[in-house]
Design a protein around this motif. Structure first.
Motif, mmCIF file in Angstrom:
data_model
loop_
_atom_site.group_PDB
_atom_site.id
_atom_site.type_symbol
_atom_site.label_atom_id
_atom_site.label_comp_id
_atom_site.label_asym_id
_atom_site.label_seq_id
_atom_site.Cartn_x
_atom_site.Cartn_y
_atom_site.Cartn_z
ATOM 1 N N ASP A 255 0.823 -1.207 0.000
ATOM 2 C CA ASP A 255 0.000 0.000 0.000
ATOM 3 C C ASP A 255 0.857 1.258 0.000
ATOM 4 O O ASP A 255 0.553 2.240 -0.694
ATOM 5 N N ILE B 249 2.338 1.784 -3.435
ATOM 6 C CA ILE B 249 1.292 2.259 -4.345
ATOM 7 C C ILE B 249 1.003 3.735 -4.097
ATOM 8 O O ILE B 249 0.885 4.530 -5.032
ATOM 9 N N SER C 186 0.233 -2.831 -8.237
ATOM 10 C CA SER C 186 -1.133 -3.091 -7.776
ATOM 11 C C SER C 186 -1.540 -4.522 -8.076
ATOM 12 O O SER C 186 -2.189 -5.180 -7.249
#
Length: 393
Positions: free
Chosen positions: A167, A170, A369
Motif C-alpha cells: 500500500d 502504491i 497493484s
C-alpha cells in the motif's frame, strides 16, 4: 514462503468478531454547506477516501454511527451492481463524521487485517452469491453472516505488515504520478503559449486556425447493420465516451467504415462535451461526435496544443440538450502557432518525453497493484505463508 496449509486457521462470521452498522437517513432540508460530513459511495475511489464530492448535514446523529478511525466503510446499496461492496478503511481525517443510508460501516478490533478481506476475491464472491439475479443490496444481516478465514494473531500481523508495504509503495507512486502531471501541466502552459521558449528559438509566433494548419475530417456514423463487437472491420469512435485525454477507447467496430482517420492523426470530440483530444494509434472510423485532424509532422504538437485549449471549446457550445460544434467552428478555431517547424517539433518532443515518463510510472503502478492483489489472494487463504516469530511457515 512455503505453500503449506495450516489447520489452525479458522472460519468465522463477521458478525461474531465485529458489528455492521447501517448509515444515516436524512432529508434534503438537512443538507447544508457545512456541518457533519456524510460519507457516500462517491467518497470511495480505488479503495481510498476521496473528497471531491461531499455532502454535509445539520441534524441529530446517533453516536454509534459517528465514524471512528479504522472503521471500514462499505457501499451496500447502489443502482450500479459493480459498486456494491467497494470499501475503504477510515482514518482520523473523518473521525466523528457519519455515513449515508446506502453505506455500512464494519467495526472490529481486527480491521487493520480485515480491510484486505474486504478487497479480496472471497468477499466479492460472497457478495455475488448474495445478490443473485435481482437483489441490488447487502443487508446488515447478510454482511454479518459473511465468512472470513482468520489465521493466528501473529500471522494476521505479519500479513497486514506485508500488504501495508504494498500500500505504501502504491501511495508513493500515485503521489509521484500526480506530481509529474502537475509539472507537465505547467510545462504546457509555458511552452504552448510562447511565454517560455526553448533554447535556440526566437522566431515569432502567429495566430492560426485549425483549418489552415490541418486537414479536418468530420465524422459520420456508418449504417447500424455494420456495427459489431467482434473486431470485424475498423474500430468506430463516437463522441466523448470513446475518447480520453490521450487515447481512443474501442468498444464497437464497423465493417462499413465511412470517414477514416489514419494512425497518428489527432481525434477531437465535437459533441457532448466538446474539445477532448486523442492520438489515433491505428486506422479508425470517425463516427458521429468526433472529427479527425491531420497536421502531418505537427500532429503531436497539435495534440498537446488542443489538450491545453480544451476549456476554450465551451465558448463554441450550442444546442439546447447537448454541446456540439460543426465544421465551421472547427475550421475557424484559433491557436498560437510557432512559425518555426523545428520549434514545434522540439516542444512536442519535450511534452512527449513527459508523457512517456508518466506512462512508465503508470505501468509500474499497475504492476505493483497487480502484484499486491495476487499477494493478497495467496496470503489471505494460507496458500502462501510468511515467517512468524523468526520461524518460516
Amino acid at each position: 514462503m512455503n505453500t503449506l496449509t495450516n489447520p489452525q486457521w479458522r472460519n468465522v462470521r463477521l458478525g461474531d468478531i465485529g458489528q455492521s452498522l447501517i448509515g444515516l437517513t436524512y432529508s434534503p432540508s438537512n443538507v447544508k454547506r457545512s456541518g457533519t460530513l456524510v460519507l457516500r459511495s462517491s467518497n470511495i475511489q480505488d479503495g481510498e477516501l476521496a473528497f471531491d464530492d461531499n455532502v454535509y448535514v445539520d441534524c441529530a446523529i446517533p453516536e454509534k454511527i459517528r465514524t471512528r478511525e479504522n472503521d471500514i466503510l462499505i457501499c451496500v446499496r447502489n443502482g450500479s451492481r459493480r459498486l456494491i461492496g467497494k470499501s475503504a478503511i477510515l482514518d482520523r481525517r473523518v473521525s466523528g463524521q457519519t455515513f449515508g443510508a446506502f453505506m455500512a460501516v464494519y467495526r472490529s478490533d481486527l480491521n487493520p487485517f480485515l480491510r484486505y478481506f474486504f478487497q479480496s476475491d472471497d468477499f466479492k464472491r460472497q457478495i455475488d452469491e448474495h445478490l443473485g439475479a435481482t437483489i441490488n443490496q447487502i443487508t446488515n444481516g447478510s454482511l454479518n453472516g459473511f465468512v472470513v478465514t482468520l489465521p493466528s494473531e501473529s500471522e494476521q500481523q505479519a500479513i497486514t505488515e506485508r500488504l501495508q508495504d504494498g500500500d505504501r509503495l502504491i501511495a508513493t507512486l500515485k503521489r509521484l504520478i500526480s506530481k509529474k502531471h502537475a509539472i507537465k501541466q505547467g510545462m504546457m502552459q509555458e511552452l504552448l503559449t510562447g511565454r517560455t521558449r526553448l533554447p535556440g528559438f526566437k522566431q515569432a509566433w502567429s495566430r492560426a486556425t485549425l483549418g489552415r494548419i490541418s486537414k479536418v475530417t468530420m465524422g459520420q456514423s456508418p449504417v447500424g447493420s455494420s456495427y459489431n463487437t467482434k473486431g470485424n472491420g475498423l474500430p468506430l469512435i463516437q463522441g466523448n465516451a470513446d475518447v480520453s485525454k490521450r487515447a481512443t477507447i474501442e468498444r464497437v467496430w464497423t465493417s462499413s467504415p465511412t470517414k477514416i482517420s489514419e494512425p497518428g492523426n489527432v481525434i477531437l470530440t465535437v459533441r457532448a462535451p466538446v474539445g477532448h483530444a486523442a492520438i489515433a494509434s491505428h486506422r479508425i472510423c470517425l463516427g458521429r461526435g468526433v472529427c479527425g485532424l491531420d497536421a502531418g509532422k505537427d500532429n503531436s504538437f497539435l495534440f498537446h496544443l488542443l489538450v491545453s485549449s480544451e476549456s476554450r471549446w465551451s465558448l463554441f457550445s450550442q444546442g439546447s440538450t447537448f454541446t456540439a460544434v460543426g465544421s465551421n467552428e472547427v475550421d475557424s478555431f484559433t491557436i498560437d502557432w510557432p512559425c518555426d517547424p523545428e520549434e514545434r517539433s522540439a516542444i512536442a518532443k519535450v511534452l512527449q518525453d513527459a508523457d512517456q515518463e508518466i506512462d512508465a510510472l503508470q505501468r509500474r503502478l499497475e504492476s505493483v497493484s497487480s502484484i499486491k492483489q495476487g499477494m493478497m489472494q495467496e496470503l489471505l487463504t494460507g496458500r502462501v505463508r510468511l515467517p512468524v516469530g523468526g520461524q518460516a511457515r
